[in-house]
Design a protein around this motif. Structure first.
Motif, short mmCIF file in Angstrom:
data_model
loop_
_atom_site.label_atom_id
_atom_site.label_comp_id
_atom_site.label_asym_id
_atom_site.label_seq_id
_atom_site.Cartn_x
_atom_site.Cartn_y
_atom_site.Cartn_z
N ALA A 21 0.83 -1.21 0.00
CA ALA A 21 0.00 0.00 0.00
C ALA A 21 0.87 1.26 0.00
CB ALA A 21 -0.93 -0.01 1.21
N MET A 22 1.96 1.24 0.74
CA MET A 22 2.85 2.39 0.80
C MET A 22 3.48 2.64 -0.57
SD MET A 22 4.33 1.74 4.65
CE MET A 22 5.96 2.21 4.24
N LEU A 42 3.34 11.59 3.58
CA LEU A 42 2.14 10.83 3.23
C LEU A 42 2.37 9.34 3.44
CD1 LEU A 42 1.04 12.67 -0.02
CD2 LEU A 42 -0.21 12.59 2.14
N ARG A 43 3.57 8.88 3.13
CA ARG A 43 3.94 7.47 3.36
C ARG A 43 3.86 7.16 4.85
NH1 ARG A 43 7.68 2.95 2.41
NH2 ARG A 43 7.55 3.00 0.17
N LEU A 44 4.40 8.04 5.67
CA LEU A 44 4.39 7.86 7.12
C LEU A 44 2.96 7.83 7.65
CD1 LEU A 44 5.83 7.68 9.86
CD2 LEU A 44 5.99 10.18 9.82
N ALA A 45 2.13 8.76 7.18
CA ALA A 45 0.73 8.81 7.64
C ALA A 45 -0.01 7.53 7.29
CB ALA A 45 0.02 10.03 7.04
N GLN A 105 -1.20 11.33 16.36
CA GLN A 105 -0.77 12.73 16.43
C GLN A 105 0.08 13.10 15.21
OE1 GLN A 105 -2.02 15.02 18.63
NE2 GLN A 105 -3.31 13.24 19.04
N LEU A 106 0.91 12.18 14.75
CA LEU A 106 1.68 12.42 13.51
C LEU A 106 0.72 12.64 12.34
CD1 LEU A 106 4.52 9.78 13.83
CD2 LEU A 106 4.84 12.24 13.69
N ILE A 107 -0.25 11.76 12.21
CA ILE A 107 -1.21 11.87 11.11
C ILE A 107 -1.93 13.21 11.16
CG2 ILE A 107 -3.40 10.94 10.22
CD1 ILE A 107 -2.35 8.15 11.23
N LEU A 108 -2.38 13.62 12.34
CA LEU A 108 -3.12 14.87 12.48
C LEU A 108 -2.26 16.08 12.11
CD1 LEU A 108 -5.02 14.08 15.78
CD2 LEU A 108 -6.06 14.39 13.51
#
Length: 132
Positions: A21-22, A42-45, A105-108
């Motif tokens: 998916a990444m 975006l990859r990290l999220a 929190q990273l995603i946000l």
């Protein structure tokens, strides 16, 4: 480059699926024109959201997490649908220094918009980012 489609779907059952998916996410982000520094975010999220869904969202269910991408011009929306119910997605001001619990929190802080929908025993986690 203008890119638009309604939906690409992919089931996520294992961490190997998360890696696939990444890769797909990287390709979409590049085609949309996101700069490399945003592509890695975006990859990290996506990684954080997908791994969280696998670890916490499925519970005893062996049903896959349903991942989908929607692209409209220069905006990407990533959605993960899983069995379960709504959870809190609010930003926190304090710094989490523990070994876990930082993903949301990273995603946000990476994405422009994050929200949840609930439907018939499923929770759908949406993340959206525009290429400015």
């Amino acid at each position: 480059m203008s890119l638009q489609f309604n939906c690409i779907e992919m089931p996520i059952k294992t961490e190997k699926d998360v890696w696939e998916a990444m890769k797909r996410n990287d390709q979409l982000a590049e085609k949309l024109g996101f700069p490399p520094t945003v592509q890695i975010m975006l990859r990290l999220a996506l990684e954080e959201a997908a791994v969280n869904s696998l670890e916490y969202g499925r519970g005893s269910s062996h049903e896959p997490v349903h991942l989908s991408w929607n692209v409209d011009n220069h905006t990407i929306r990533i959605s993960l649908k899983q069995k379960g119910s709504r959870f809190c997605i609010g930003k926190k001001e304090e710094v989490n220094v523990s070994s876990c619990g930082r993903g949301l929190q990273l995603i946000l802080n990476i994405m422009d918009k994050v929200w949840l929908d609930e439907k018939e025993g499923y929770v759908i986690f949406h993340m959206q980012k525009s290429c400015h």
